[in-house]
Write an enzyme that holds these catalytic residues in place. Structure first.
Site, PDB file in Angstrom:
ATOM      1  N   HIS A  67       4.521  -2.700   0.806  1.00  0.00           N
ATOM      2  CA  HIS A  67       5.586  -2.774   1.806  1.00  0.00           C
ATOM      3  C   HIS A  67       6.155  -4.194   1.885  1.00  0.00           C
ATOM      4  O   HIS A  67       7.376  -4.375   1.979  1.00  0.00           O
ATOM      5  CB  HIS A  67       5.071  -2.339   3.174  1.00  0.00           C
ATOM      6  CG  HIS A  67       6.053  -2.542   4.278  1.00  0.00           C
ATOM      7  ND1 HIS A  67       7.203  -1.800   4.396  1.00  0.00           N
ATOM      8  CD2 HIS A  67       6.067  -3.434   5.309  1.00  0.00           C
ATOM      9  CE1 HIS A  67       7.887  -2.210   5.462  1.00  0.00           C
ATOM     10  NE2 HIS A  67       7.222  -3.200   6.017  1.00  0.00           N
ATOM     11  N   ASP A  85       8.419  -4.808  -1.037  1.00  0.00           N
ATOM     12  CA  ASP A  85       9.644  -4.039  -0.847  1.00  0.00           C
ATOM     13  C   ASP A  85      10.548  -4.728   0.176  1.00  0.00           C
ATOM     14  O   ASP A  85      11.760  -4.850  -0.023  1.00  0.00           O
ATOM     15  CB  ASP A  85       9.289  -2.625  -0.397  1.00  0.00           C
ATOM     16  CG  ASP A  85      10.507  -1.733  -0.265  1.00  0.00           C
ATOM     17  OD1 ASP A  85      11.323  -1.702  -1.205  1.00  0.00           O
ATOM     18  OD2 ASP A  85      10.624  -1.049   0.772  1.00  0.00           O
TER      19      ASP A  85
END
Length: 109
Positions: free
Chosen positions: A79, A82
């Site tokens: 995450h 990203d």
């Protein structure tokens, strides 16, 4: 500091710096839209500073990996990467939008 705590600190550094970079880039677009190009340029520079900080954190991870210190890949780590890539893309787009607003403003003058 435990390995889990170290990883969490790294992940949070990526997320916070990425989020701050994206926020500054967004502020740059709003400033340019309002015709405040000085502020827009300052916000783009600020965004770049946050991205540099995040890049330094990321480089630390890559260096450790290259030296055989493998980082446990978690969903939170994915995450954070990203989040950072999204911020980089948004910063690039913000730079283009600020340039476009400057161009439009020059044509109106």
């Amino acid at each position: 500091m435990s390995e889990a705590d170290k990883n969490l600190e790294t992940v949070m550094g990526l997320i916070m710096n990425g989020g701050n970079a994206k926020s500054s880039a967004f502020e740059a677009i709003h400033a340019a839209k309002a015709g405040d190009f000085k502020l827009a340029d300052e916000k783009l520079k600020e965004s770049d500073q946050f991205l540099t900080e995040a890049h330094n954190v990321q480089s630390g991870l890559l260096t450790a990996e290259a030296q055989g210190e493998h980082t446990k890949v978690t969903l939170l780590m994915v995450h954070s990467q990203d989040h950072l890539m999204n911020a980089i893309t948004f910063r690039d787009l913000a730079g283009e939008m600020v340039a476009l607003y400057k161009r439009l403003s020059a044509k109106e003058a």
